[in-house]
Design an enzyme around this catalytic site. Structure first.
Site, PDB file in Angstrom:
ATOM      1  N   GLY C 243       0.937  -1.250   0.135  1.00 11.86           N
ATOM      2  CA  GLY C 243       0.108   0.094  -0.072  1.00 11.86           C
ATOM      3  C   GLY C 243       0.714   1.107  -0.062  1.00 11.86           C
ATOM      4  CG  HIS C 244      -1.418   5.025   0.337  1.00 14.24           C
ATOM      5  ND1 HIS C 244      -2.461   5.458  -0.180  1.00 14.24           N
ATOM      6  CD2 HIS C 244      -1.598   4.326   1.759  1.00 14.24           C
ATOM      7  CE1 HIS C 244      -3.522   5.321   0.967  1.00 14.24           C
ATOM      8  NE2 HIS C 244      -2.918   4.648   2.176  1.00 14.24           N
ATOM      9  CG  ASN C 245       2.074   7.078   2.285  1.00 11.33           C
ATOM     10  OD1 ASN C 245       2.263   7.806   1.548  1.00 11.33           O
ATOM     11  ND2 ASN C 245       0.865   7.486   2.734  1.00 11.33           N
ATOM     12  CB  SER C 263       1.162   4.678   7.125  1.00  9.79           C
ATOM     13  OG  SER C 263       0.798   5.658   5.829  1.00  9.79           O
TER      14      SER C 263
END
Lengths: 343, 343, 343
Positions: C243-245, C263
């Site tokens: 996923g993002h980050n 994250s």
């Protein structure tokens, strides 16, 4: 993210409905994360976990949520907003414009007989479109995507590169099919015949309503005995599988790697967290939340939050996990007690 | 699904070995689900959950299972059959014919030196085929698929668009590789070398026997120390991962998002339900059923049904879940009892 | 795997640092698994499970680990090595050379304005490369791959067929993106707006350091509020979602179908086994091992081994599973005891 034109801190505050603290006249040219932003960049602080980056950022200005109003340090120019993420969502299209597209049909694209479109379209390299397809205005189909016979796309749809729509798939307005997604293939339904598995011919279609998004490399099967339907505004993440005849309501969020087996109904506003699995022929009521990795093998009532396998109310799962942890060392005692109680 | 020619209700009943009730002379032109069928469509009722649609359908005739013989309402023309799904599986190819293909090699396809084929083939736009590949008669390779050096495909194989067969992959007769599937890539096996992970070179191939289907976007690794083999008639759904050296027997069903780690053996007629995971170096006996999301970390005996993590007999899982539910509120009591019992 | 030139058993032993037992002069021409090797093939025995194949193989010579030194039967020519897998990893590139590539830009590839490269590159059929892209020396981009605007690739990168790098993605040296992987797409982050889900614009990039590999059909999202980063030497298997980050450290192994939510931080040398899921905003400490299918919903300390849902130390999971198995038949007794204890 360099922007096509400069905006002052004050202009940005106006666009997002925020309030400037500190100098308001600096002209900014882009947006970047705190740890990478320079003096001409806007950045943002949406969570306390990034406070250390905030204190050391070189950003020219920062969007801040109200809980950081009194935070010390960081850039002198601040824009206070209710929700930095929502502010970004409003700001970015205004500042950067819609992503550019080449409104033309590439010479290498192949369009079948009877295929037609309203208004401008952007059809990329090598795109394969079957016969009798209808495309709305402003539709984009990126390189190497394939669209089968008889598909219908509403206005403003975007089929990204390498994605597939199989025959008869219908998209509402503003539907986005991300890279490598496979929509409208036959489901995994077989009948035994002469000792082999023979596929039940899929008679249904796959229908995605306005604003639906299907994530990268996800697979959505067409209906076998009815249609597979995803309701308006529902967003589906990457690597999700949606089986045949599934019906998902409006404004649901279906996170990465979720699997939904055939003929299950998911009502409106449901959240299915990552890797959750729903067995076939179930109903998940409106507003329910299914936890990450939950294995749902019975209906879920509207508004319930479930997790674990078999899925049950999340609080119960945590209580049972705690109980189990305390019980394990007791088992031998308990067996002895039970024996004595018997005797 | 509009058909190329009309059939009367009586003709349809003959094709599927069914028995007509009501008018038998109406000419039908297609098949559709109950809620979408019109007077010229055949529809079908295979489950009580669709009874309400049956009562309000406009279909010209309906295929019904024996349990619905006495159901009231619905269309006057009925065709009673043992199993409506099986009847459809028999009817559709007779009525609609095999899906059409363009038996030619598209000008944009690239075929390597020494590649040859028997009988007609349909090679689509942009297809990349390596050197020394053998294609059987009636093979179809759809747009943008890639087939590596030395692959061998039996008659009647179908490699769909964007799918990949890596070097040396072998397919029997009638194998279907669905869109975006990746077959024959190197497995995830590494040895440490100078502090880095270095891949063990894969020496084995990937061999799929007659009638195998690999679902959309699934990945099947080639063997490292032997071959990866999938037996005749086994069907693999979408987004499944099959690791290196895995051997799957005949006529298995492997549902969406299942993962099978390296060197595990799955015998004949096994069903692996959605999202199940099998650890490496295990054996799952013939006819076993592994439940959805089950995490198998030991061998499974032939004929067993297992579920949960760690996977164990499904009844035991349900009994333990019920026990756990009742036990959680007791823990404090039990701890006190055990203390007293100690003291 | 036929080799371009012959090697004697003695020459092979020298290349891998092994010790010959039996005849050393036979010339070999390839490598094959025990059950498929012929008299001109080298084979290998790395596990006792293959002993029966060893005894009946026709291989001309066999690489053996030290534990098989005294095994009877099998080929007369043996090469004893510390680790047959490591020996293969050393031998194969020496004997077979690097896989061949056509160092040229195919006529059908499209390169955007300002795109440039250092040294030779191999750009395949139909490849789409955006504007301002930088490619290092010896980069390969296979058929139908797409690389967005502003991407930067270090030397020796390999983007396989049908893979996607979205705008601004950065690869270090020797990064491999396998078939159909999607790197740098926007994450699954939305804010509510007028009753709809509106995407938070992703401001971050996706950065993959030296030696990273992303498996077939995996998806790695770009950062939204920072960058998504994967550290040097980390290997990611097929059908994984990042996923993002997310930030993953160096030399991790991320096995098939793992999902990592936004994250989360994974430190160096972590192993995430197949189908494991990590919730968002967590930290998994260096050297930790997360078991297959584990559902991690809290931080994991450095060096810990966890499994189950919610993930906890693996020994605890097994002890609890055993306890649960013994407790289930006791529940009724225990309820009665507790009632009595209350009364």
């Amino acid at each position: 993210m360099p922007a096509p034109h400069r905006l002052t801190v004050r202009e940005i505050a106006t666009l997002v409905g925020g309030q400037v603290e500190g100098p308001a006249d600096a002209a900014l040219t882009g947006i970047a994360p705190l740890d990478r932003a320079g003096p001409a960049d806007l950045s943002f602080l949406a969570s306390g976990r990034y406070l250390q980056y905030f204190q050391h950022t070189s950003a020219g200005a920062v969007l801040l949520g109200p809980e950081f109003r009194t935070v010390r340090g960081g850039p002198a120019s601040r824009i206070l907003v209710e929700d930095p993420h929502a502010a970004l969502a409003r700001l970015v299209p205004e500042w950067f414009g819609a992503p550019s597209a080449t409104w033309a049909v590439h010479a290498s694209a192949r369009l079948g007989r009877g295929t037609r479109w309203r208004g401008r379209v952007a059809i990329g390299t090598g795109v394969q479109i079957g016969t009798g397809v209808e495309l709305g205005a402003n539709c984009r189909v990126d390189a190497f995507a394939t669209i089968g016979d008889g598909c219908r796309l509403g206005d403003d749809c975007h089929v990204e590169s390498h994605a597939t729509l199989e025959d008869g798939t219908e998209l509402g307005r503003g539907v986005r099919i991300r890279r490598g997604a496979r929509v409208g293939g036959p489901g995994f339904g077989f009948v035994p015949r002469s000792g082999a598995h023979e596929r039940i011919p899929p008679v249904g279609r796959c229908i995605l309503h306005d604003g639906v998004e299907i994530g990268a490399n996800s697979t959505v099967d067409r209906g076998s005995v009815g249609d597979t339907v995803i309701g308006p505004g529902t967003k589906v993440d990457s690597l999700v599988h949606v089986g045949h005849n599934v019906r998902i309501g409006a404004h649901c969020l279906v996170m990465a790697q979720v699997g939904i087996a055939g003929s299950t109904v998911v009502e409106d506003d449901v959240v299915l967290a990552g890797q959750a699995g729903l067995a076939g022929h179930l109903r998940v009521g409106a507003g329910a939340r299914v936890g990450a990795q939950a294995g749902v093998i019975g209906n879920v009532a509207a508004g319930d939050s479930v997790s674990g396998y078999p899925a049950r109310p999340h609080r119960e799962v945590l209580r049972q996990a705690a109980a189990l942890k305390r019980l394990a060392p007791l088992v031998t005692h308990l067996e002895e007690l039970a024996r004595r109680h018997d005797g």
